[in-house]
Design a protein around this motif. Structure first.
Motif, PDB file in Angstrom:
ATOM      1  N   LEU A  51       3.232  14.892  13.479  1.00 44.00           N
ATOM      2  CA  LEU A  51       4.277  15.910  13.594  1.00 44.00           C
ATOM      3  C   LEU A  51       5.635  15.366  13.150  1.00 44.00           C
ATOM      4  O   LEU A  51       6.410  16.073  12.492  1.00 44.00           O
ATOM      5  N   ALA A  52       5.931  14.125  13.492  1.00 38.71           N
ATOM      6  CA  ALA A  52       7.212  13.534  13.108  1.00 38.71           C
ATOM      7  C   ALA A  52       7.327  13.405  11.588  1.00 38.71           C
ATOM      8  O   ALA A  52       8.340  13.804  10.996  1.00 38.71           O
ATOM      9  N   VAL A  53       6.299  12.867  10.945  1.00 33.72           N
ATOM     10  CA  VAL A  53       6.337  12.681   9.493  1.00 33.72           C
ATOM     11  C   VAL A  53       6.385  14.024   8.772  1.00 33.72           C
ATOM     12  O   VAL A  53       7.160  14.213   7.824  1.00 33.72           O
ATOM     13  N   ALA A  54       5.562  14.976   9.210  1.00 29.51           N
ATOM     14  CA  ALA A  54       5.564  16.299   8.582  1.00 29.51           C
ATOM     15  C   ALA A  54       6.903  17.008   8.806  1.00 29.51           C
ATOM     16  O   ALA A  54       7.413  17.684   7.905  1.00 29.51           O
ATOM     17  N   GLY A  55       7.477  16.857   9.982  1.00 32.94           N
ATOM     18  CA  GLY A  55       8.778  17.465  10.273  1.00 32.94           C
ATOM     19  C   GLY A  55       9.888  16.893   9.416  1.00 32.94           C
ATOM     20  O   GLY A  55      10.727  17.638   8.885  1.00 32.94           O
ATOM     21  N   ILE A  56       9.896  15.586   9.259  1.00 35.48           N
ATOM     22  CA  ILE A  56      10.909  14.944   8.417  1.00 35.48           C
ATOM     23  C   ILE A  56      10.764  15.412   6.976  1.00 35.48           C
ATOM     24  O   ILE A  56      11.754  15.737   6.309  1.00 35.48           O
ATOM     25  N   GLY A  57       9.535  15.476   6.492  1.00 35.02           N
ATOM     26  CA  GLY A  57       9.305  15.948   5.125  1.00 35.02           C
ATOM     27  C   GLY A  57       9.752  17.386   4.935  1.00 35.02           C
ATOM     28  O   GLY A  57      10.368  17.729   3.922  1.00 35.02           O
ATOM     29  N   THR A  58       9.462  18.230   5.913  1.00 36.23           N
ATOM     30  CA  THR A  58       9.872  19.629   5.833  1.00 36.23           C
ATOM     31  C   THR A  58      11.380  19.772   5.802  1.00 36.23           C
ATOM     32  O   THR A  58      11.934  20.532   4.989  1.00 36.23           O
ATOM     33  N   VAL A  59      12.073  19.044   6.658  1.00 35.38           N
ATOM     34  CA  VAL A  59      13.536  19.099   6.692  1.00 35.38           C
ATOM     35  C   VAL A  59      14.120  18.627   5.363  1.00 35.38           C
ATOM     36  O   VAL A  59      15.046  19.244   4.824  1.00 35.38           O
ATOM     37  N   LEU A  60      13.577  17.560   4.808  1.00 33.35           N
ATOM     38  CA  LEU A  60      14.084  17.055   3.528  1.00 33.35           C
ATOM     39  C   LEU A  60      13.856  18.054   2.400  1.00 33.35           C
ATOM     40  O   LEU A  60      14.724  18.234   1.542  1.00 33.35           O
ATOM     41  N   PHE A  61      12.693  18.701   2.379  1.00 36.41           N
ATOM     42  CA  PHE A  61      12.432  19.717   1.362  1.00 36.41           C
ATOM     43  C   PHE A  61      13.356  20.919   1.532  1.00 36.41           C
ATOM     44  O   PHE A  61      13.821  21.489   0.544  1.00 36.41           O
ATOM     45  N   LEU A  62      13.612  21.327   2.773  1.00 34.96           N
ATOM     46  CA  LEU A  62      14.529  22.447   3.018  1.00 34.96           C
ATOM     47  C   LEU A  62      15.944  22.111   2.553  1.00 34.96           C
ATOM     48  O   LEU A  62      16.606  22.925   1.915  1.00 34.96           O
ATOM     49  N   LYS A  63      16.408  20.905   2.886  1.00 36.01           N
ATOM     50  CA  LYS A  63      17.754  20.491   2.485  1.00 36.01           C
ATOM     51  C   LYS A  63      17.895  20.391   0.974  1.00 36.01           C
ATOM     52  O   LYS A  63      18.950  20.680   0.422  1.00 36.01           O
ATOM     53  N   ALA A  64      16.833  19.985   0.301  1.00 38.98           N
ATOM     54  CA  ALA A  64      16.880  19.852  -1.158  1.00 38.98           C
ATOM     55  C   ALA A  64      16.704  21.187  -1.863  1.00 38.98           C
ATOM     56  O   ALA A  64      16.841  21.261  -3.083  1.00 38.98           O
ATOM     57  N   GLY A  65      16.393  22.233  -1.119  1.00 41.23           N
ATOM     58  CA  GLY A  65      16.203  23.545  -1.717  1.00 41.23           C
ATOM     59  C   GLY A  65      14.871  23.706  -2.418  1.00 41.23           C
ATOM     60  O   GLY A  65      14.689  24.619  -3.220  1.00 41.23           O
ATOM     61  N   ARG A  66      13.915  22.842  -2.144  1.00 43.26           N
ATOM     62  CA  ARG A  66      12.602  22.897  -2.795  1.00 43.26           C
ATOM     63  C   ARG A  66      11.670  23.920  -2.172  1.00 43.26           C
ATOM     64  O   ARG A  66      10.668  24.299  -2.770  1.00 43.26           O
ATOM     65  N   VAL A  67      11.958  24.311  -0.937  1.00 41.98           N
ATOM     66  CA  VAL A  67      11.151  25.291  -0.232  1.00 41.98           C
ATOM     67  C   VAL A  67      12.070  26.119   0.652  1.00 41.98           C
ATOM     68  O   VAL A  67      13.109  25.649   1.102  1.00 41.98           O
ATOM     69  N   GLY A  68      11.721  27.362   0.846  1.00 41.56           N
ATOM     70  CA  GLY A  68      12.537  28.239   1.668  1.00 41.56           C
ATOM     71  C   GLY A  68      11.828  28.589   2.976  1.00 41.56           C
ATOM     72  O   GLY A  68      10.625  28.408   3.108  1.00 41.56           O
ATOM     73  N   TRP A  69      12.571  29.072   3.943  1.00 43.52           N
ATOM     74  CA  TRP A  69      12.003  29.455   5.226  1.00 43.52           C
ATOM     75  C   TRP A  69      10.919  30.512   5.044  1.00 43.52           C
ATOM     76  O   TRP A  69       9.941  30.528   5.789  1.00 43.52           O
ATOM     77  N   ARG A  70      11.088  31.383   4.082  1.00 42.36           N
ATOM     78  CA  ARG A  70      10.110  32.449   3.855  1.00 42.36           C
ATOM     79  C   ARG A  70       8.751  31.858   3.476  1.00 42.36           C
ATOM     80  O   ARG A  70       7.710  32.392   3.855  1.00 42.36           O
ATOM     81  N   ASN A  71       8.738  30.767   2.751  1.00 44.87           N
ATOM     82  CA  ASN A  71       7.492  30.133   2.347  1.00 44.87           C
ATOM     83  C   ASN A  71       6.832  29.342   3.467  1.00 44.87           C
ATOM     84  O   ASN A  71       5.648  29.041   3.388  1.00 44.87           O
ATOM     85  N   LEU A  72       7.605  28.964   4.456  1.00 47.37           N
ATOM     86  CA  LEU A  72       7.020  28.217   5.562  1.00 47.37           C
ATOM     87  C   LEU A  72       6.227  29.133   6.441  1.00 47.37           C
ATOM     88  O   LEU A  72       5.302  28.800   7.076  1.00 47.37           O
TER      89      LEU A  72
END
Length: 72
Positions: A51-72
């Protein structure tokens, strides 16, 4: 296995798995099995690390604009 070696193994697994878009639960379980962890402790620890690794990856992708909340 001492604490430093265990932490280093977890860090290496997290980095390798995260580099291909995974969180690394199977790697954490393998290291803990080799270190002699009890099965109940392995389950909880692998889940928390995953959960920690996946959460960190998700936050980094969100901050970089690579994925949006709608896609999650």
């Amino acid at each position: 296995m001492d604490d430093v070696a265990l932490a280093a193994a977890f860090l290496l697994i997290a980095a390798l798995y995260a580099s291909v878009g995974q969180a690394g639960a199977s790697g954490y379980l393998a290291v803990m099995a080799l270190a002699g962890f009890a099965p109940a402790a392995m389950k909880a620890t692998a889940l928390a690390l995953n959960l920690a690794v996946a959460g960190i990856g998700t936050v980094l992708f969100l901050k970089a604009g690579r994925v949006g909340w709608r896609n999650l």
